[in-house]
Design a protein around this motif. Sequence first.
Motif, short mmCIF file in Angstrom:
data_model
loop_
_atom_site.label_atom_id
_atom_site.label_comp_id
_atom_site.label_asym_id
_atom_site.label_seq_id
_atom_site.Cartn_x
_atom_site.Cartn_y
_atom_site.Cartn_z
N ASP A 79 4.85 14.73 53.38
CA ASP A 79 6.26 15.00 53.09
C ASP A 79 6.99 15.48 54.34
O ASP A 79 8.11 15.03 54.63
CB ASP A 79 6.39 16.04 51.97
N ARG A 80 6.36 16.35 55.09
CA ARG A 80 6.97 16.86 56.32
C ARG A 80 7.09 15.76 57.37
O ARG A 80 8.09 15.67 58.09
CB ARG A 80 6.17 18.03 56.86
N SER A 89 8.56 4.86 55.30
CA SER A 89 8.92 5.13 53.91
C SER A 89 8.00 4.35 52.96
O SER A 89 7.67 3.20 53.22
CB SER A 89 10.38 4.72 53.67
N GLY A 90 7.58 5.00 51.90
CA GLY A 90 6.75 4.33 50.90
C GLY A 90 5.26 4.46 51.14
O GLY A 90 4.47 4.09 50.28
N TRP A 122 -2.30 4.03 62.85
CA TRP A 122 -1.07 4.86 62.81
C TRP A 122 0.15 4.06 63.22
O TRP A 122 1.23 4.24 62.66
CB TRP A 122 -1.17 6.05 63.74
N ASN A 123 0.00 3.19 64.20
CA ASN A 123 1.15 2.40 64.63
C ASN A 123 1.71 1.57 63.48
O ASN A 123 2.92 1.40 63.37
CB ASN A 123 0.79 1.53 65.83
N GLY A 124 0.84 1.09 62.62
CA GLY A 124 1.30 0.35 61.45
C GLY A 124 1.97 1.25 60.41
O GLY A 124 2.91 0.85 59.76
N ALA A 125 1.47 2.47 60.26
CA ALA A 125 2.01 3.39 59.28
C ALA A 125 3.32 4.04 59.75
O ALA A 125 4.12 4.49 58.94
CB ALA A 125 1.00 4.49 58.96
N ARG A 126 3.52 4.06 61.04
CA ARG A 126 4.74 4.68 61.57
C ARG A 126 5.89 3.70 61.48
O ARG A 126 7.00 3.96 61.46
CB ARG A 126 4.52 5.09 63.04
#
Length: 126
Positions: A79-80, A89-90, A122-126
């Motif tokens: 959340d943070r 998002s998502g 992480w690059n994909g999640a960011r």
Amino acid sequence: QALVEAVYDARVEELCAEADQTAQRLPDGEALWVWLRHIAHHCVAERALAALLRNEFGDTTADNRSLRWLCRAGQPLLDRAAAAGTVRSGVTIEELLLLVNAVAGVCSENGADVDRLLELTWNGAR
């Protein structure tokens, strides 16, 4: 089996406590990623313990229980991070934890490649 489960649960509880500690000492946008990296290194180190529960005892309840605990501990970090704009998002905490587990599962025995594989994730999640 009960002893192995108790050790496994204690290690997961430590990871959950680490979520709160990480949140207190790092900025919102960074805390989630540091905590998830810590979990990945833990998964590599504890690979034999998890395999023992799964393969020798046929027990998946510890895996399911630990995922629930880690989701509860990690949700505030997610959340943070979302509020700080460092996660797409998502994206759910469960998805991130499953990815961490998958990355840890394909890493070399010593985990030398875990950070590189996580960075790609992480690059994909960011």
